[in-house]
Design a protein around this motif. Sequence first.
Motif, PDB file in Angstrom:
ATOM      1  N   TYR B  81      -7.722 -26.856 -19.765  1.00 36.69           N
ATOM      2  CA  TYR B  81      -6.718 -25.761 -20.281  1.00 36.69           C
ATOM      3  C   TYR B  81      -6.069 -25.505 -18.950  1.00 36.69           C
ATOM      4  CZ  TYR B  81      -4.863 -22.239 -23.507  1.00 36.69           C
ATOM      5  OH  TYR B  81      -3.832 -21.568 -24.204  1.00 36.69           O
ATOM      6  N   THR B  82      -4.317 -25.904 -19.926  1.00 37.23           N
ATOM      7  CA  THR B  82      -3.159 -25.265 -18.524  1.00 37.23           C
ATOM      8  C   THR B  82      -1.753 -25.961 -19.399  1.00 37.23           C
ATOM      9  OG1 THR B  82      -2.094 -25.883 -16.843  1.00 37.23           O
ATOM     10  CG2 THR B  82      -2.311 -27.998 -18.000  1.00 37.23           C
ATOM     11  N   CYS B  83      -0.657 -24.990 -19.107  1.00 35.90           N
ATOM     12  CA  CYS B  83       0.523 -24.737 -19.767  1.00 35.90           C
ATOM     13  C   CYS B  83       1.271 -26.387 -20.516  1.00 35.90           C
ATOM     14  CB  CYS B  83       1.613 -24.162 -19.109  1.00 35.90           C
ATOM     15  SG  CYS B  83       3.136 -24.654 -19.218  1.00 35.90           S
ATOM     16  N   THR B  84       1.032 -25.553 -21.621  1.00 34.60           N
ATOM     17  CA  THR B  84       2.076 -27.168 -23.008  1.00 34.60           C
ATOM     18  C   THR B  84       3.525 -27.055 -22.641  1.00 34.60           C
ATOM     19  OG1 THR B  84       1.824 -26.199 -24.667  1.00 34.60           O
ATOM     20  CG2 THR B  84       0.968 -27.044 -24.455  1.00 34.60           C
ATOM     21  N   GLN B  85       4.042 -26.140 -21.152  1.00 34.66           N
ATOM     22  CA  GLN B  85       5.159 -26.830 -21.184  1.00 34.66           C
ATOM     23  C   GLN B  85       6.648 -26.240 -22.712  1.00 34.66           C
ATOM     24  OE1 GLN B  85       5.719 -26.103 -18.235  1.00 34.66           O
ATOM     25  NE2 GLN B  85       3.756 -27.401 -17.199  1.00 34.66           N
ATOM     26  N   CYS B  86       5.658 -25.465 -22.730  1.00 33.42           N
ATOM     27  CA  CYS B  86       5.782 -25.111 -24.435  1.00 33.42           C
ATOM     28  C   CYS B  86       7.671 -24.737 -24.871  1.00 33.42           C
ATOM     29  CB  CYS B  86       5.508 -23.690 -25.630  1.00 33.42           C
ATOM     30  SG  CYS B  86       5.956 -22.303 -24.690  1.00 33.42           S
ATOM     31  N   ALA B  87       8.163 -25.705 -25.582  1.00 29.90           N
ATOM     32  CA  ALA B  87       9.677 -25.455 -25.828  1.00 29.90           C
ATOM     33  C   ALA B  87      10.177 -23.567 -26.018  1.00 29.90           C
ATOM     34  CB  ALA B  87      10.177 -25.740 -26.765  1.00 29.90           C
ATOM     35  N   GLU B  88       9.061 -22.899 -27.440  1.00 29.70           N
ATOM     36  CA  GLU B  88       9.817 -21.137 -26.851  1.00 29.70           C
ATOM     37  C   GLU B  88       9.872 -20.671 -25.385  1.00 29.70           C
ATOM     38  OE1 GLU B  88       9.671 -20.525 -30.054  1.00 29.70           O
ATOM     39  OE2 GLU B  88      10.609 -18.335 -29.734  1.00 29.70           O
ATOM     40  N   ALA B  89       9.428 -21.591 -25.179  1.00 25.41           N
ATOM     41  CA  ALA B  89       8.966 -20.792 -22.809  1.00 25.41           C
ATOM     42  C   ALA B  89       9.121 -19.471 -23.045  1.00 25.41           C
ATOM     43  CB  ALA B  89      10.008 -21.052 -22.038  1.00 25.41           C
ATOM     44  N   TRP B  90       8.086 -18.469 -23.829  1.00 24.67           N
ATOM     45  CA  TRP B  90       7.757 -17.050 -23.522  1.00 24.67           C
ATOM     46  C   TRP B  90       7.729 -16.649 -21.946  1.00 24.67           C
ATOM     47  CZ3 TRP B  90       6.882 -15.442 -29.005  1.00 24.67           C
ATOM     48  CH2 TRP B  90       7.016 -15.984 -29.887  1.00 24.67           C
ATOM     49  N   CYS B  91       7.109 -17.444 -21.437  1.00 19.44           N
ATOM     50  CA  CYS B  91       7.429 -16.509 -19.998  1.00 19.44           C
ATOM     51  C   CYS B  91       9.102 -16.782 -19.077  1.00 19.44           C
ATOM     52  CB  CYS B  91       6.224 -17.589 -18.677  1.00 19.44           C
ATOM     53  SG  CYS B  91       6.687 -19.636 -19.054  1.00 19.44           S
ATOM     54  N   VAL B  92       9.722 -17.291 -19.544  1.00 19.02           N
ATOM     55  CA  VAL B  92      11.104 -17.642 -19.087  1.00 19.02           C
ATOM     56  C   VAL B  92      11.590 -16.901 -19.572  1.00 19.02           C
ATOM     57  CG1 VAL B  92      13.192 -18.822 -19.501  1.00 19.02           C
ATOM     58  CG2 VAL B  92      10.613 -20.367 -18.929  1.00 19.02           C
ATOM     59  N   HIS B  93      12.000 -16.230 -21.263  1.00 22.63           N
ATOM     60  CA  HIS B  93      12.785 -14.948 -21.718  1.00 22.63           C
ATOM     61  C   HIS B  93      12.341 -14.290 -20.982  1.00 22.63           C
ATOM     62  CE1 HIS B  93      14.629 -17.971 -24.287  1.00 22.63           C
ATOM     63  NE2 HIS B  93      13.458 -18.557 -24.735  1.00 22.63           N
ATOM     64  N   ALA B  94      10.207 -13.570 -20.600  1.00 21.21           N
ATOM     65  CA  ALA B  94      10.481 -12.185 -20.343  1.00 21.21           C
ATOM     66  C   ALA B  94      10.459 -11.826 -18.872  1.00 21.21           C
ATOM     67  CB  ALA B  94       9.020 -12.477 -20.898  1.00 21.21           C
ATOM     68  N   CYS B  95      11.078 -12.904 -17.989  1.00 20.18           N
ATOM     69  CA  CYS B  95      10.974 -12.611 -16.996  1.00 20.18           C
ATOM     70  C   CYS B  95      12.794 -11.998 -16.619  1.00 20.18           C
ATOM     71  CB  CYS B  95      11.325 -14.137 -16.033  1.00 20.18           C
ATOM     72  SG  CYS B  95      11.491 -13.777 -14.141  1.00 20.18           S
ATOM     73  N   PRO B  96      12.379 -10.766 -16.122  1.00 16.53           N
ATOM     74  CA  PRO B  96      13.667  -9.586 -15.742  1.00 16.53           C
ATOM     75  C   PRO B  96      14.581 -10.408 -14.804  1.00 16.53           C
ATOM     76  CG  PRO B  96      10.881  -8.430 -14.484  1.00 16.53           C
ATOM     77  CD  PRO B  96      10.890  -9.714 -15.635  1.00 16.53           C
ATOM     78  N   VAL B  97      14.055 -11.654 -14.122  1.00 15.75           N
ATOM     79  CA  VAL B  97      15.068 -11.860 -12.357  1.00 15.75           C
ATOM     80  C   VAL B  97      14.905 -13.088 -13.015  1.00 15.75           C
ATOM     81  CG1 VAL B  97      13.965  -9.697 -10.858  1.00 15.75           C
ATOM     82  CG2 VAL B  97      12.974 -12.120 -11.075  1.00 15.75           C
ATOM     83  N   GLU B  98      15.381 -14.438 -13.786  1.00 10.75           N
ATOM     84  CA  GLU B  98      15.291 -15.136 -14.060  1.00 10.75           C
ATOM     85  C   GLU B  98      14.159 -16.027 -12.824  1.00 10.75           C
ATOM     86  OE1 GLU B  98      19.263 -16.402 -12.912  1.00 10.75           O
ATOM     87  OE2 GLU B  98      18.537 -18.094 -14.274  1.00 10.75           O
ATOM     88  N   ALA B  99      13.059 -15.584 -12.596  1.00  8.52           N
ATOM     89  CA  ALA B  99      11.882 -16.064 -11.974  1.00  8.52           C
ATOM     90  C   ALA B  99      11.720 -17.541 -12.433  1.00  8.52           C
ATOM     91  CB  ALA B  99      10.756 -15.275 -10.899  1.00  8.52           C
ATOM     92  N   LEU B 100      11.903 -18.140 -13.306  1.00  5.20           N
ATOM     93  CA  LEU B 100      10.987 -18.810 -13.885  1.00  5.20           C
ATOM     94  C   LEU B 100      12.224 -19.469 -14.452  1.00  5.20           C
ATOM     95  CD1 LEU B 100       8.208 -16.514 -15.840  1.00  5.20           C
ATOM     96  CD2 LEU B 100       7.645 -18.692 -14.978  1.00  5.20           C
ATOM     97  N   VAL B 101      12.352 -21.131 -14.092  1.00  2.00           N
ATOM     98  CA  VAL B 101      13.118 -22.091 -14.360  1.00  2.00           C
ATOM     99  C   VAL B 101      12.914 -23.270 -15.445  1.00  2.00           C
ATOM    100  CG1 VAL B 101      15.216 -22.881 -13.841  1.00  2.00           C
ATOM    101  CG2 VAL B 101      15.103 -20.741 -13.557  1.00  2.00           C
ATOM    102  N   ARG B 102      13.459 -23.664 -16.409  1.00  2.86           N
ATOM    103  CA  ARG B 102      12.628 -25.222 -16.641  1.00  2.86           C
ATOM    104  C   ARG B 102      13.181 -26.277 -15.731  1.00  2.86           C
ATOM    105  NH1 ARG B 102       9.610 -26.563 -21.124  1.00  2.86           N
ATOM    106  NH2 ARG B 102      10.935 -24.794 -22.470  1.00  2.86           N
ATOM    107  N   ASN B 103      12.093 -26.993 -15.181  1.00  2.00           N
ATOM    108  CA  ASN B 103      13.143 -28.344 -14.690  1.00  2.00           C
ATOM    109  C   ASN B 103      12.986 -29.386 -15.326  1.00  2.00           C
ATOM    110  OD1 ASN B 103      12.809 -30.708 -12.882  1.00  2.00           O
ATOM    111  ND2 ASN B 103      12.068 -29.957 -11.438  1.00  2.00           N
ATOM    112  N   PRO B 104      14.481 -29.859 -15.700  1.00  2.00           N
ATOM    113  CA  PRO B 104      15.455 -30.437 -15.877  1.00  2.00           C
ATOM    114  C   PRO B 104      14.946 -32.155 -16.063  1.00  2.00           C
ATOM    115  CG  PRO B 104      17.575 -29.475 -14.593  1.00  2.00           C
ATOM    116  CD  PRO B 104      15.502 -28.999 -14.279  1.00  2.00           C
ATOM    117  N   ALA B 105      14.641 -31.582 -15.172  1.00  2.00           N
ATOM    118  CA  ALA B 105      13.745 -33.465 -14.849  1.00  2.00           C
ATOM    119  C   ALA B 105      12.232 -33.750 -15.620  1.00  2.00           C
ATOM    120  CB  ALA B 105      13.933 -33.830 -13.019  1.00  2.00           C
TER     121      ALA B 105
END
Lengths: 419, 189
Positions: B81-105
């Motif tokens: 079990y691990t992250c599916t890199q979901c499109a919704e990206a709950w983690c990204v939206h919840a982060c208050p300091v933009e520490a979670l960033v999607r790698n476009p590559a």
Amino acid sequence: MNHVIVGAGPAGVIASETLASMGHGGHITVLSDEPEPPYSRMAIPYLLAEDIDEEGTCLRHSDGHYEGLGIAVKHDTVRAIDAAARSLSLASGGSLAFDRLLLATGASPIRPPIPGMDLEKVMSCWTLADARRIMEHTRPGDDVVLMGAGFIGCIILEALVARQVNLTVIEMADRMVARMMDRTGGDMIAAWCREKGVDVHVSTRVNGVSRNSDGSLALDLEGKAPLNADLVVCATGVASNTGFLEGSGIETDIGVVVDEHLETSVPGIYAAGDVAAGFDFMTGGHDVHAIQPTASEHGRIAAMNMAGNRTAYRGSLVMNTLNTLGLISTSYGLWDGVEGGDVATAVDARAYRYLRLNFRDDVLVGCLALGLTQHVGVLRGLIQTKTPLGKWKDVLMADPHQIMSAYLATAQDASRRAA
Amino acid sequence: MVDGCEGDRRSPRFCHIGCGEGTAEERCWGMQKSLLIDPDKCTSCLQCEMACSFEHEGSFNPARSRIKIFEFEHGKRAVPYTCTQCAEAWCVHACPVEALVRNPATGAVEVKDDVCVGCKVCTIACPFGTVNYNPDTGKVIKCDLCHGDPKCAEACPTDAIVYVDSSWTGLDRMRRWAGHVDTNQSAKA
């Protein structure tokens, strides 16, 4: 189309970015009443602890982020709204016209109605300016009293300990973090703090604060010996910033009342984040959660509606997580349970571990955890999907720590049914 | 529009099925590779956890692995079990300091260690429970697909974990599986 967003916290910034990403074809203006670039109040404790510098509190880090998206960030304060004329009057003089308006003005700290709260060395810890003042006035070994051990108080507690002050915590309620922890959990956090050298007094009321002749402060405590302090940090709650809306016709109660589209009682005017009393996913009622995930979701959904993409919001799930001197606590949803529902608990007070699951029938509706850091989010998954746990509920009633197995098994079963 | 894509009735960024629609920055899985996990092939050998922790922590420490094997029904079932890199990206939206960033590559959401303040809001916001707090560093950790060369897939001896083109049809089943927890906040009014 002029989109104006009042407030540059997470709700306002995320709304502006969502609008920009939707290619709305108009102007986006974000108004901030603080001089700094948009920053995160949540990061302030880490600034106080000197884990990060001020730059580290920024909501966005790349140069020209807002300009690049066509978002104008302006530093001004809104004095009043003329909803009929679609115009804001600004503190700098002049006015700003809007077609769609988002109120994302957040909340401000409130202080108890007792004498001495206006003394210079009684400080709130809310803005970057507050943080700078506290940093300037705290030296290792100083006697500092923290009034209030709610969620914000507890985060500041951690930061003040990192600043090596001699800390005393005074809380009026019968336990720490009373709005996110039951008695068992709150008592465990207090015991943990005392073990780490922090003097915690719950069920204790401060009658007033006065200034001693040497400039230090004296706290008059109800039924207890008075306490001296070099500095008092006041974390006795926050209230939504709605004062400037008086006479605007926009309905408010504990916050700005919004419907499922995050729209206020005045069409075209929306509210998001700590200022908005939005739908609560669990209770169906209106509430101000004052948490980052709610602000973020509000900002996105409000912006989609502002851009004309009518989108209903199912409501926000209240959730909190806290690190109190290394003890991690978490709460979700109806953490205090529901009438007629079942409760499963696992307590290991000596190890500072606690897990409490609340069910309605066989559905998880809320929970509390102490000392849980792995896969915590599945608790949200189970609550928010209202997954019927079936036989897994019995397993969890016997051993709440089987939560991950219950999650995986029910997710797999659901997928097999869907296949 | 791909059948089932929610981007037609909401913003493309909210599409859950990874159809590749949407803007370049928010393009979902369609163009990328993903971890395909088949629990039926998992023998619970833990090689993935070893490889993951060695890659990220420099030591064999399954407790700090970004992928975890869960055994249940008395060991009869094992699930990597691990992250599916979901499109919704709950983690990204919840982060208050933009520490979670999607790698476009790679499409992976990565944690910027120098920016993360350790507030843990992402760990409670992710409804899949795949962002974890590491008390040793005071930061959060999650799967980053090893920047496009996932060591768990390389280490798996039974192909229970493979790294495949995201258009692979077998992914649909897995996404349904993980995506069961489709906690999308909004629906068209």
